[in-house]
Design a protein around this motif. Structure first.
Motif, mmCIF file in Angstrom:
data_model
loop_
_atom_site.group_PDB
_atom_site.id
_atom_site.type_symbol
_atom_site.label_atom_id
_atom_site.label_comp_id
_atom_site.label_asym_id
_atom_site.label_seq_id
_atom_site.Cartn_x
_atom_site.Cartn_y
_atom_site.Cartn_z
ATOM 1 N N THR A 177 0.834 -1.199 0.000
ATOM 2 C CA THR A 177 0.000 0.000 0.000
ATOM 3 C C THR A 177 0.869 1.250 0.000
ATOM 4 O O THR A 177 2.064 1.207 0.307
ATOM 5 C CB THR A 177 -0.919 0.046 1.229
ATOM 6 O OG1 THR A 177 -0.124 0.199 2.417
ATOM 7 C CG2 THR A 177 -1.767 -1.231 1.336
ATOM 8 N N LYS A 178 0.234 2.381 -0.296
ATOM 9 C CA LYS A 178 0.948 3.647 -0.328
ATOM 10 C C LYS A 178 1.484 4.010 1.047
ATOM 11 O O LYS A 178 2.608 4.500 1.190
ATOM 12 C CB LYS A 178 0.014 4.752 -0.834
ATOM 13 C CG LYS A 178 0.683 6.108 -0.999
ATOM 14 C CD LYS A 178 -0.284 7.126 -1.569
ATOM 15 C CE LYS A 178 0.399 8.483 -1.733
ATOM 16 N NZ LYS A 178 -0.537 9.489 -2.284
ATOM 17 N N LYS A 179 0.676 3.748 2.098
ATOM 18 C CA LYS A 179 1.108 4.088 3.451
ATOM 19 C C LYS A 179 2.254 3.182 3.910
ATOM 20 O O LYS A 179 3.019 3.557 4.797
ATOM 21 C CB LYS A 179 -0.076 3.953 4.418
ATOM 22 C CG LYS A 179 -1.179 4.989 4.190
ATOM 23 C CD LYS A 179 -0.732 6.377 4.571
ATOM 24 C CE LYS A 179 -1.807 7.418 4.316
ATOM 25 N NZ LYS A 179 -3.020 7.203 5.110
ATOM 26 N N SER A 180 2.362 1.989 3.328
ATOM 27 C CA SER A 180 3.460 1.092 3.700
ATOM 28 C C SER A 180 4.797 1.589 3.166
ATOM 29 O O SER A 180 5.854 1.268 3.714
ATOM 30 C CB SER A 180 3.190 -0.325 3.172
ATOM 31 O OG SER A 180 2.064 -0.892 3.792
ATOM 32 N N ARG A 200 7.233 4.167 3.201
ATOM 33 C CA ARG A 200 7.422 5.257 4.139
ATOM 34 C C ARG A 200 8.889 5.407 4.525
ATOM 35 O O ARG A 200 9.697 4.514 4.259
ATOM 36 C CB ARG A 200 6.578 5.008 5.396
ATOM 37 C CG ARG A 200 6.952 3.715 6.143
ATOM 38 C CD ARG A 200 5.803 3.223 6.990
ATOM 39 N NE ARG A 200 6.176 2.121 7.886
ATOM 40 C CZ ARG A 200 6.238 0.847 7.490
ATOM 41 N NH1 ARG A 200 5.996 0.505 6.243
ATOM 42 N NH2 ARG A 200 6.555 -0.092 8.364
ATOM 43 N N GLN A 216 0.496 5.300 13.559
ATOM 44 C CA GLN A 216 -0.035 4.820 12.280
ATOM 45 C C GLN A 216 0.980 5.005 11.164
ATOM 46 O O GLN A 216 1.215 4.095 10.357
ATOM 47 C CB GLN A 216 -1.317 5.575 11.921
ATOM 48 C CG GLN A 216 -1.878 5.206 10.548
ATOM 49 C CD GLN A 216 -2.809 6.270 9.983
ATOM 50 O OE1 GLN A 216 -3.039 7.299 10.615
ATOM 51 N NE2 GLN A 216 -3.339 6.029 8.803
ATOM 52 N N ARG A 217 1.593 6.189 11.110
ATOM 53 C CA ARG A 217 2.578 6.452 10.045
ATOM 54 C C ARG A 217 3.800 5.555 10.187
ATOM 55 O O ARG A 217 4.332 5.062 9.193
ATOM 56 C CB ARG A 217 2.981 7.934 10.063
ATOM 57 C CG ARG A 217 1.886 8.881 9.613
ATOM 58 C CD ARG A 217 2.445 10.262 9.328
ATOM 59 N NE ARG A 217 3.021 10.889 10.518
ATOM 60 C CZ ARG A 217 2.341 11.637 11.379
ATOM 61 N NH1 ARG A 217 1.045 11.833 11.183
ATOM 62 N NH2 ARG A 217 2.937 12.176 12.417
ATOM 63 N N GLY A 240 2.891 2.024 9.119
ATOM 64 C CA GLY A 240 2.467 1.886 7.729
ATOM 65 C C GLY A 240 1.051 1.395 7.586
ATOM 66 O O GLY A 240 0.698 0.788 6.569
ATOM 67 N N GLU A 271 -2.736 1.564 6.656
ATOM 68 C CA GLU A 271 -3.463 2.329 5.649
ATOM 69 C C GLU A 271 -4.534 3.197 6.294
ATOM 70 O O GLU A 271 -4.843 4.280 5.806
ATOM 71 C CB GLU A 271 -4.119 1.373 4.632
ATOM 72 C CG GLU A 271 -4.649 2.050 3.387
ATOM 73 C CD GLU A 271 -3.549 2.641 2.503
ATOM 74 O OE1 GLU A 271 -3.889 3.435 1.613
ATOM 75 O OE2 GLU A 271 -2.365 2.312 2.710
#
Length: 425
Positions: A284-287, A289, A376-377, A380, A382
């Motif tokens: 995912t995009k959030k992963s 980082r 959360q950030r 990672g 979502e």
């Protein structure tokens, strides 16, 4: 090219012949197969597959052979055929996910609905969907092992049931949106599904063991390989997932000698549709980082780097430099857990896994007052909901503030409101 494979029984006797090929003839194509009783028939079918460009020959239905055109038209609406086509035609998904959907259909959905007509309001109704969900709720699945090594059977989790129901629903939605529509509505919308917290946990937080810093240090000391000890330092200190951790190389580390060293999570171990591992981008995009890392993590990485041949070499590998399998490390980890318990360094009721180092990383941050959005950030996730559902109960001041509010209300006082500075507008 398609190929013919004889199938043998335990006595070594050939009992049938299977034709195998990849759809479209590409590596990414889904594995296909058809079985025959004699080698001649298998050879004829193999040639038909080759002539069709490594696709099913026109008019052929798996397990049935060539059928009449009018029968073929009706067969296209058989759920097994329709669902397979829907999943094969989906875009924007990874091949491994496509293969996983086909596997779930085969195991959990086709046994009930495989031969049903996707257009039928009798085959697919609120009642039939609910009856199927009830079967899943009573199904016991094997996950993990008991202390004596025997398989651990437990009821299928609410989250797994929701995922399977969602897969079925997505296929019936395709029938509703078809041109012209094959159905007027999706009966899955009428189902009341089990709550994810009905069993006290979801798949994401089931059996979580939060470890204190002292327990992490004790487990680390019970590992005998230096690489394993350093792995604990990096995993506990960063909160990385296993696939992200074992994909790390010096090229992923930024400003390692500066004031703000960071690790860039730009790749992870993934599996293709055949189950083979490869290094790819996180899911995912959030992963994807970049994380600040502490001095202890930097020191562990620098020590690991001394034995590497290049900036692309992996920090954590097997004995021969290959990808480090989770099971390999997990076996050594379990032995360390046993040693820690024997030495009185870990409570007997605790059975942590290596993944619990990630959970414990989050717990350490939250218990010190760092906000969920920051956690959360780092992890990672979502969605902040995932972080909140798993770790929200660890917020240190939530109960104190709530009790103060309730006590003031019960005493007949107006709860004191916190001041909020608003910018002049």
């Amino acid at each position: 090219m398609a190929s013919v494979h004889p199938r043998k029984n335990r006595a070594g006797e050939i009992t049938s012949y299977q034709v195998k090929w990849r759809d479209g003839g590409t590596r990414a194509g889904a594995q296909q197969s058809e079985s025959f009783e004699d080698e001649t028939a298998a050879g004829v079918f193999k040639e038909a597959v080759d002539d069709a460009g490594q696709h099913w020959p026109p008019g052929w239905v798996k397990g049935r052979g060539y059928i009449a055109a009018e029968t073929a038209a009706e067969d296209a609406y058989r759920f097994r055929v329709y669902a397979r086509r829907v999943i094969e035609n989906r875009t924007g998904i990874e091949e491994r996910y496509r293969a996983a959907c086909q596997k779930e259909l085969e195991k959990w959905i086709y046994p009930t609905f495989g031969e049903c007509d996707v257009r039928s309001v009798e085959h697919f109704s609120g009642d039939t969907i609910k009856a199927w969900v009830r079967v899943l709720e009573r199904t016991r699945v094997t996950r993990g092992r008991m202390p004596d090594g025997s398989p651990k059977a437990r009821p299928m989790s609410p989250k797994t049931i929701r995922n399977l129901h969602g897969l079925l629903s997505s296929i019936l939605n395709e029938a509703v949106r078809a041109e012209p529509p094959l159905r007027s509505r999706n009966p899955c919308e009428l189902t009341n599904l089990p709550r994810i917290d009905d069993s006290g946990a979801s798949d994401d937080d089931e059996d979580i063991e939060f470890l204190t810093p002292q327990e992490v240090h004790a487990l680390r000391s019970c590992l005998t390989l230096r690489q394993d000890q350093l792995m604990v330092d990096v995993k506990y200190g960063s909160g990385l997932r296993w696939g992200e951790l074992t994909a790390l190389a010096p090229t992923c580390i930024l400003e390692v000698s500066g004031a703000k060293p960071r690790v860039r999570v730009k790749r992870a171990w993934k599996r293709d549709e055949t189950g083979a591992y490869y290094l790819g981008t996180p899911k995912t995009k959030k992963s994807r980082r970049t994380l600040r890392i502490s001095t202890s993590v930097v020191e562990a990485l620098l020590e690991l780097e001394k034995g590497l041949s290049s900036a692309e070499s992996l920090y954590f590998t097997g004995d021969k430099g290959q990808r480090l399998h989770y099971s390999t490390f997990h076996d050594r980890w379990k032995r360390a857990v046993a040693r820690a318990k024997k030495a009185g360094l870990l409570a007997q009721h605790k059975n942590p896994t290596p993944h619990d180092l990630r959970h414990s990383h989050a717990a350490a941050l939250i218990s010190a007052g760092h906000p969920l959005t920051y956690v959360q950030r780092r992890l990672g996730h979502e969605s902040i909901k995932t972080t909140s559902d798993v770790y929200g109960h660890l917020l240190p001041e939530a109960d104190d503030d709530a009790m103060a509010t309730i006590e003031a209300a019960m005493a007949g006082n107006r709860p004191r409101l916190r001041a909020v500075n608003a910018a002049a507008g």
